[in-house]
Scaffold this motif. Structure first.
Motif, short mmCIF file in Angstrom:
data_model
loop_
_atom_site.label_atom_id
_atom_site.label_comp_id
_atom_site.label_asym_id
_atom_site.label_seq_id
_atom_site.Cartn_x
_atom_site.Cartn_y
_atom_site.Cartn_z
N ILE A 70 -1.89 -3.18 6.02
CA ILE A 70 -1.34 -3.45 4.69
C ILE A 70 0.13 -3.88 4.79
O ILE A 70 0.63 -4.61 3.92
CB ILE A 70 -1.50 -2.26 3.73
N LEU A 71 0.81 -3.48 5.85
CA LEU A 71 2.17 -3.96 6.06
C LEU A 71 2.16 -5.44 6.43
O LEU A 71 3.02 -6.22 5.98
CB LEU A 71 2.86 -3.14 7.15
N ALA A 72 1.19 -5.84 7.25
CA ALA A 72 1.06 -7.25 7.61
C ALA A 72 0.78 -8.11 6.37
O ALA A 72 1.36 -9.18 6.20
CB ALA A 72 -0.05 -7.44 8.64
N ALA A 73 -0.12 -7.64 5.52
CA ALA A 73 -0.39 -8.36 4.28
C ALA A 73 0.86 -8.45 3.42
O ALA A 73 1.16 -9.50 2.82
CB ALA A 73 -1.53 -7.69 3.52
N GLY A 74 1.61 -7.36 3.37
CA GLY A 74 2.87 -7.37 2.63
C GLY A 74 3.87 -8.37 3.21
O GLY A 74 4.65 -8.98 2.48
N GLY A 75 3.83 -8.53 4.53
CA GLY A 75 4.72 -9.50 5.17
C GLY A 75 4.39 -10.92 4.77
O GLY A 75 5.29 -11.74 4.52
N ALA A 76 3.11 -11.23 4.69
CA ALA A 76 2.70 -12.56 4.26
C ALA A 76 3.09 -12.81 2.80
O ALA A 76 3.54 -13.90 2.44
CB ALA A 76 1.20 -12.74 4.45
N ILE A 77 2.90 -11.79 1.97
CA ILE A 77 3.29 -11.91 0.56
C ILE A 77 4.79 -12.19 0.44
O ILE A 77 5.23 -13.07 -0.32
CB ILE A 77 2.90 -10.64 -0.22
N LEU A 78 5.60 -11.44 1.19
CA LEU A 78 7.04 -11.64 1.13
C LEU A 78 7.42 -13.05 1.59
O LEU A 78 8.26 -13.71 0.98
CB LEU A 78 7.76 -10.59 1.98
N ALA A 79 6.80 -13.52 2.66
CA ALA A 79 7.09 -14.87 3.14
C ALA A 79 6.76 -15.91 2.09
O ALA A 79 7.49 -16.90 1.91
CB ALA A 79 6.31 -15.14 4.43
N SER A 80 5.65 -15.71 1.36
CA SER A 80 5.26 -16.67 0.32
C SER A 80 6.27 -16.67 -0.82
O SER A 80 6.50 -17.71 -1.45
CB SER A 80 3.86 -16.33 -0.20
N GLU A 81 6.87 -15.53 -1.11
CA GLU A 81 7.88 -15.45 -2.17
C GLU A 81 9.19 -16.10 -1.73
O GLU A 81 9.84 -16.81 -2.51
CB GLU A 81 8.10 -13.99 -2.55
N ILE A 82 9.58 -15.87 -0.48
CA ILE A 82 10.79 -16.48 0.05
C ILE A 82 10.69 -17.99 0.03
O ILE A 82 11.68 -18.70 -0.16
CB ILE A 82 11.06 -15.97 1.48
N ALA A 83 9.47 -18.50 0.21
CA ALA A 83 9.26 -19.96 0.32
C ALA A 83 9.72 -20.72 -0.91
O ALA A 83 9.94 -21.94 -0.83
CB ALA A 83 7.78 -20.24 0.58
#
Length: 243
Positions: A70-83
């Motif tokens: 779930i931390l990995a999924a959170g990392g992808a979500i954060l990257a998508s927001e930063i984009a």
């Protein structure tokens, strides 16, 4: 350009190659001059945007990898927001592109990139997305997730055909480009196909087309890549073109 990473990703959580000791160290040691930001764990409601309740409960109760997954999924979500402000690369594990809504294999548990993209569409931050997968292996989980979703186009690179990515991005419609960034296609890795310069070229293509079409919105999420001697250098080469 930001790197999304958490020290928890150093942890050896299973015996599979994606969790092997030294893998993330090889990557992060090459990225020290980038700003690193730490993600939060994804919420259950985020996971259920893609996965069934049954699959979620299986990962939570049966695999022993739930917290890092779930931390990995959170990392992808954060990257998508930063984009929406600048490009981002999520250096996360477990990988995700072999995780379908109700099943997973190939060292994957939750489909990180699919969860991030689905969340953007559900929140109506975007109307359409293009997912480019340059891992050696076809991201069947991502393809399965978006098979009937007209908002998301999925492309898997064939062989060493870097130009195929450009052709796809030329024809697709999207408000953001998300890359499943696998490095096991490298000449010194399982695939034996791509040079380091090829990864830089992939990064350049993934930068050029979003700049022309969607204000440069792009992010990438780590998938495969298993030869620690070259993995970090190949990631660095990709980011040299992508940033």
């Amino acid at each position: 350009m930001k790197i999304v990473f958490h020290p928890e990703f150093y942890r050896v959580y299973t015996a599979d190659p994606a969790a092997e000791e030294g893998r993330m160290e090889a990557i992060i040691s090459e990225l020290k001059d980038y700003e690193i930001v730490e993600p939060e764990k994804a919420e259950k409601e985020d996971i259920l945007l893609v996965h069934t309740e049954r699959h979620y409960e299986w990962v939570r109760n049966e695999t022993g990898v739930y917290d890092v997954a779930i931390l990995a999924a959170g990392g992808a979500i954060l990257a998508s927001e930063i984009a929406f402000e600048e490009p981002a690369f999520a250096a996360v594990r477990p990988p995700g592109h072999h995780a379908s809504p109700d099943s997973s294999w190939g060292f994957c548990y939750f489909n990180n990139i699919a969860i991030a993209v689905r969340k953007l569409t559900i929140r109506e931050k975007i109307e359409r997305a293009a997912v480019v997968d340059f891992d050696l292996h076809f991201g069947d989980g991502t393809a399965n997730t978006f098979r009937d979703d007209e908002r998301v186009s999925y492309f898997h690179m064939k062989g060493g055909d870097v130009n195929g990515i450009a052709e796809f991005l030329e024809s697709a419609e999207y408000d953001i480009v998300a890359a499943s960034a696998g490095f096991d296609r490298a000449k010194e890795d399982w695939g034996g196909i791509l040079d380091r310069e090829d990864y830089t070229e992939i990064g350049k293509i993934l930068k050029e087309y979003p700049e022309d079409r969607c204000d440069g919105r792009r992010f990438a999420v780590l998938e495969g890549g298993y030869n620690h001697a070259v993995l970090g250098k190949n990631v660095r080469a990709f980011l040299r073109g992508f940033e």
